[in-house]
Enzyme design. Structure first.
Site, short mmCIF file in Angstrom:
data_model
loop_
_atom_site.label_atom_id
_atom_site.label_comp_id
_atom_site.label_asym_id
_atom_site.label_seq_id
_atom_site.Cartn_x
_atom_site.Cartn_y
_atom_site.Cartn_z
N ARG A 185 2.66 -47.90 -13.14
CA ARG A 185 2.76 -48.87 -12.03
C ARG A 185 2.05 -50.15 -12.47
O ARG A 185 0.83 -50.22 -12.44
CB ARG A 185 2.11 -48.31 -10.78
N CYS A 233 9.43 -39.26 -10.21
CA CYS A 233 8.07 -39.77 -10.41
C CYS A 233 7.28 -39.87 -9.12
O CYS A 233 6.17 -40.37 -9.09
CB CYS A 233 8.07 -41.09 -11.17
N GLY A 284 -8.02 -7.11 4.93
CA GLY A 284 -8.85 -7.13 6.14
C GLY A 284 -8.25 -7.88 7.32
O GLY A 284 -8.91 -8.04 8.34
N TYR A 300 13.25 -34.33 -16.46
CA TYR A 300 11.78 -34.25 -16.49
C TYR A 300 11.20 -34.51 -15.11
O TYR A 300 11.87 -35.07 -14.23
CB TYR A 300 11.21 -35.25 -17.50
N ASN A 332 8.56 -40.60 -3.10
CA ASN A 332 7.63 -41.04 -2.04
C ASN A 332 8.38 -41.95 -1.08
O ASN A 332 8.41 -41.71 0.12
CB ASN A 332 6.44 -41.80 -2.64
N ARG A 373 -3.40 2.95 8.81
CA ARG A 373 -3.70 1.64 8.21
C ARG A 373 -2.45 0.79 8.09
O ARG A 373 -1.35 1.30 7.93
CB ARG A 373 -4.24 1.81 6.78
N SER A 433 15.09 -42.60 -12.10
CA SER A 433 13.87 -41.86 -11.81
C SER A 433 13.74 -41.83 -10.29
O SER A 433 13.69 -42.88 -9.65
CB SER A 433 12.67 -42.55 -12.44
N ARG A 448 -3.60 -1.58 -6.01
CA ARG A 448 -2.74 -2.75 -5.89
C ARG A 448 -3.14 -3.75 -6.97
O ARG A 448 -4.24 -3.68 -7.50
CB ARG A 448 -2.87 -3.40 -4.51
N MET A 457 -5.49 -7.14 9.14
CA MET A 457 -4.91 -6.33 10.22
C MET A 457 -5.82 -5.14 10.50
O MET A 457 -6.86 -5.00 9.90
CB MET A 457 -3.50 -5.92 9.82
N LYS A 516 0.84 -1.20 0.00
CA LYS A 516 0.00 0.00 0.00
C LYS A 516 0.88 1.26 0.00
O LYS A 516 0.68 2.17 -0.80
CB LYS A 516 -0.91 -0.01 1.23
N HIS A 519 -16.01 -8.74 1.86
CA HIS A 519 -14.90 -9.56 2.37
C HIS A 519 -14.97 -10.99 1.82
O HIS A 519 -13.99 -11.53 1.32
CB HIS A 519 -14.97 -9.57 3.90
#
Ligand code: PEP
Ligand code: MG
Length: 906
Positions: free
Chosen positions: A596, A865, A108, A885, A802, A99, A798, A372, A110, A28, A490
């Site tokens: 898979r 992957c 909104g 990739y 996980n 402000r 690869s 803004r 603060m 701002k 809001h």
């Protein structure tokens, strides 16, 4: 005096700061400075830097006040000079607003104080100067209320508490027999001020401060304090805004939108923030102050005539009624409108982005209070970026960078199915505040919404109007429905920022929070009942309405093309079926990074043969069952290769522990026994034998193929035969056979030998040959640190992040849910490591793996992957780690492309 500059002044087309100083002045403050520099009318003021906020938390209030006092006093003098008014004067009192304004906008979240400087003398001077007693006393009572709430801590802390000032107003309205604040007389307002002050004294034990300087310091410090309020903290968490940034404080001469019928206040957007349409739009209220428009308490009017007509059509308001009761600003104040229209054009061109503006008209004169870059939905983000590119306002790279990868997700979400909509019962209509389709159970309170959501329920948060306290509930909800408020309320602004469907201002709803019901005409809806929202039309339906996949438009295709053009990394998909592969292909996947194969075994006839294989007593028995599986697998692979038409397909050999293929409960085991014509006891004994204490670290991955080589033989044969069959039909095939869960190079060597042996056999049988690759997943930490040895045997890597995450952090993929929320809450970890890559830990293993692998084979192809392949932050990491990739689920392919392009353009 210290040499660090902590206060930056602006006013009268001059400014010490500028638009590039967001970090120091907040968004701002920086834009207020910039607007001055481009000659736009802005009330004079100053910005206290974000660094002071940090100092406030380090050194405390008193030290900070002493530190900035000289600069603030000087800056106030500057405002006095420009306005001809004096802070604390009895005759010409200068009033200011205070402000917040952080680097990233936090609408909104603060605190704000308006009309600061008023006291018993100043109010009289204000009345005299403006000739408007009512206005002066209304401003005063608003100030005491705001200051009491925000600075003196009287704001209710929970939903059970009531705002003490609102209680006093309500009592008075009851006594006077009126409904609206505006129906109270000037004497009533005077009396309110006296009562408000008495309430302050009673609650805090101290008199309401009359000295403007005391008021000012209180307000500035309260804004700093509000950086750490609960909702601001939550908003930062949701939007990844670091707490270290701090907020700036903007102090500005007040201008009044509530000085009578020639005054107004409003919020406007240079383009439509919901759809992206290139049309100036917004809302305003005549004779209103500051936050009235955004608070959603009065339903505001439209700024443009076109907008007003569209609004009236949606609300069923006749043209006559519209003109008489809800005229647009364009009609009501044509001169101010014209100036506002020119300014918005100027600002959009200047900032080359859609602007969200706040303005006030005081007695016919227009003042800009804020500009803004506007928050927008995913659809608007895409359209605005592509339109601005076509208009020549921005270049291709900027257009790509303007589109946030995570936000694309909204466009890939389902919409209501048109046929289902025909039968759906429209309950009522509100404003289409944020597009999309949502269906869920009605819930009235944010805490309940969050709780129900944690319990796995889909909810629609229904409120009379929302306030920043509702943020957690809005976040948890599928959609938001409000009875009051307009397109800039809001609820609307926050929902659009979140990409959540929202219908606002559905005025027919009678919401009873106590009874937890909604009444619409004769229909009564209770908490827990299902409703559906169409955020694109504003329609609200009773019950659940079916959805269908989103349709992607030309802009989407254009953006995808640009993302592909600018990204260095390529994107593949994790896909196991031809259907998935087709979706992935249509989203621009350049291959399959992970098929898979076990997913192909779960279908009816296949699971039987699979179980037969698992149950077999010896190798011969297994071979009989595998022979049944061979043609099924071969057929599946053929279909996949055909769809991918020459793009690489990485087929992974069997990975999960075998017990996953057999039923664990007695009922299932008995059914299986009957089906396979063996005794229940035999099945039970075999299932028991397969039981492992730690199956994720047990007999799975390449350990299966190393103990039962015939499984690898069957799979390798199916892959090679399928590829040769498809090639024979004239369709090119690029096949990559991938060995899972390798921990040392000997495991891979053993598997590779089997694959090569089978391939040679097939080639000999067919008297033909084809190219293929054999590579491995890097998903065990040991594989990453011995990647040089493994690379000797592998044609590609690869990263299976996980398992790599599971094994590096020692967090079970399946059990993390038990402690993750607590860990996140306590800040022990920043994010779920299975969603976004742990760059400092797992990421280092990825880098090590790439580095060591390429040390041996400089051209070694490396990809990822794991689920992280579709997470924008992880994709960026992969780019910088030098991967070729990423591979992710089909629906995340466009997100990955965009994230990869962002990484390349950074
Ligand atoms: C991985 O571990 O990252 C992976 C892709 O394999 P899966 O999820 O099948 O274990
Ligand atoms: Mg794995």
């Amino acid at each position: 005096m210290s040499t660090v500059k902590r206060v930056y002044t602006f006013g009268n087309k001059q400014a010490e700061g500028n638009g590039k100083m967001r970090e120091l002045l907040g968004g701002k403050g920086a834009n207020l400075a910039e607007m001055n520099l481009v000659g736009i009318p802005v009330p004079p003021g100053f910005t206290i830097t974000t660094e002071v906020c940090t100092e406030y938390y380090e050194k405390g209030r008193d030290a900070v006040v002493e530190m900035i006092r000289p600069e603030v006093e000087k800056a106030i003098k500057g405002i006095e000079k420009q306005t001809g008014m004096t802070f604390g004067s009895d005759t010409m009192p200068l009033l200011v607003s205070v402000r917040s304004g952080a680097r990233a906008s936090m609408p909104g979240m603060m605190d704000t104080i308006l009309n600061l400087g008023l006291n018993d003398t100043a109010v009289k001077a204000l009345a005299k100067r403006t000739g408007n007693d009512r206005f002066a006393w209304d401003s005063y009572r608003r100030f005491v209320q705001m200051y009491g709430d925000v600075v003196l801590g009287m704001k209710p802390q929970s939903k059970e508490d009531e705002d003490p000032f609102e209680v006093i107003i309500d009592e008075m309205k009851k006594e006077r027999g009126v409904r609206l604040d505006t129906e109270l007389s000037t004497d009533d307002l005077r009396e309110l001020v006296v009562k408000f002050k008495a309430a302050v004294k009673e609650r805090t034990g101290a008199d309401f401060p009359t000295n403007p300087w005391e008021q000012l310091w209180g307000a500035i410090m309260a804004v700093f304090q509000s950086w750490m309020n609960e909702r601001a903290i939550l908003y930062r968490k949701l939007n990844n805004i670091p707490a270290e940034w701090g907020t700036a404080v903007n102090v500005q001469a007040m201008v009044f939108g509530n000085m009578g019928d020639r005054s107004a206040t409003g919020v406007a957007f240079t383009r439509d923030a919901a759809t992206g349409e290139n049309i100036f739009n917004g809302e305003y209220l005549i004779n209103a102050q500051g936050e009235d428009v955004v608070a959603g308490i009065r339903t505001p009017q439209q700024i443009t005539l076109e907008g007003s007509r569209r609004w009236a059509a949606a609300q069923g308001v006749s043209e006559e009624e519209r003109k008489a009761k809800y005229p647009s600003l364009e009609e009501a104040m044509p001169a101010a409108y014209k100036e506002l229209f020119d300014i918005q054009e100027h600002l959009e061109r200047y900032f080359t982005d859609m602007q969200d503006l706040e303005f006030t008209i005081q007695d016919g004169k227009l003042w800009m209070l804020q500009t803004r870059n506007g928050k927008r939905t995913g659809a608007a983000m895409l359209k605005i970026a592509m339109d601005m590119l076509a208009e020549g306002l921005i270049d291709e790279k900027t257009a790509v960078l303007r589109c946030e990868p995570a936000k694309l997700d909204e466009l890939l979400h389902p919409v209501f199915d048109a046929t289902a909509m025909k039968n759906a019962k429209v309950l009522t209509k509100g404003l289409p505040a944020s597009p999309g389709a949502a269906t869920g159970e009605v819930v009235f309170f944010a805490e309940d919404a969050a709780k129900w959501n944690r319990d796995g329920r889909k909810v629609i948060l229904v409120r009379i109007e929302t306030s920043p306290e509702d943020l957690s509930g809005m976040n948890a909800a599928e959609g938001i429905l409000t009875a009051r408020g307009g397109m800039t309320s809001h609820a609307a602004v926050v929902a659009r920022g979140m990409g959540k469907c929202c219908v606002s201002g559905a005025g027919e709803l009678i919401i009873d929070y106590k009874a937890r019901t909604i009444r619409i005409g004769d229909t009564l809806i209770r908490e827990g009942d299902w409703i559906s929202l169409n955020g694109s039309t504003g329609e609200v339906y009773l019950g659940q309405v079916a959805t269908k996949a989103a349709e992607l438009n030309d802009d989407f295709t254009k953006l995808l093309g640009l993302a592909k053009k600018y990204s260095v990394m390529r994107v593949r998909a994790n896909a196991d079926t031809p259907g998935d592969a087709r979706t992935a292909f249509s989203f621009g996947a350049e291959g399959i990074g992970l098929c898979r194969t076990e997913h192909m075994f779960f279908e009816n006839t296949r699971i039987k043969a699979m179980r037969e294989m698992i149950l077999a007593d010896d190798e011969a028995g297994r071979r009989v069952a595998l022979a049944k599986l061979l043609p099924m697998q071969r057929g599946d692979f053929e279909a996949l290769f055909e769809v991918m038409n020459g793009y690489p397909v990485t087929v992974r050999l069997l990975d999960p522990p075998l017990h996953e293929f057999v039923p664990q409960d007695e009922k299932g085991q008995r059914e299986m026994a009957a089906e396979m014509n063996v005794s229940y006891d035999k099945i039970k004994a075999r299932v028991d034998a397969l039981h492992e204490v730690n199956p994720m670290l047990g007999h799975r991955g390449c350990r299966l193929g190393n103990t039962y080589p015939e499984i690898t033989e069957m799979q390798a044969r199916a892959i090679i035969e399928a590829a040769m069959n498809v090639e024979k039909r004239g369709i090119p095939v690029k096949v990559e056979i991938m060995v899972p869960l390798v921990g040392n190079h000997k495991e891979l060597r053993y598997q590779r030998d089997i694959i090569e042996h089978v391939a040679e056999e097939v080639f000999a049988e067919r008297n033909d040959k084809m190219e293929y690759m054999v590579g491995t997943m890097i998903e065990i930490p040991r594989a990453a640190v011995t990647a040089d040895q493994i690379a000797e045997v592998a044609d590609f890597f690869s990263f299976g992040t996980n398992d790599l995450t599971q094994m590096t952090l020692g967090f079970s993929r399946d059990d993390i849910g038990k402690f993750l929320p607590v860990y996140l809450d306590k800040g022990l970890i920043k994010a779920d490591p299975f969603q976004t890559l742990d760059q400092n830990g797992v990421g280092q293993l990825v880098k090590t793996g790439v580095f060591k692998g390429r040390d041996v084979k400089p051209q070694l192809k490396c990809g990822i992957c794991g689920e992280h392949g579709g997470d924008p932050a992880s994709v960026e990491f992969c780019h910088f780690a030098g991967l070729n990739y990423v591979s992710c689920s089909p629906f995340r392919v466009p997100i990955a492309w965009l994230a990869a392009a962002h990484a390349a353009l950074k």
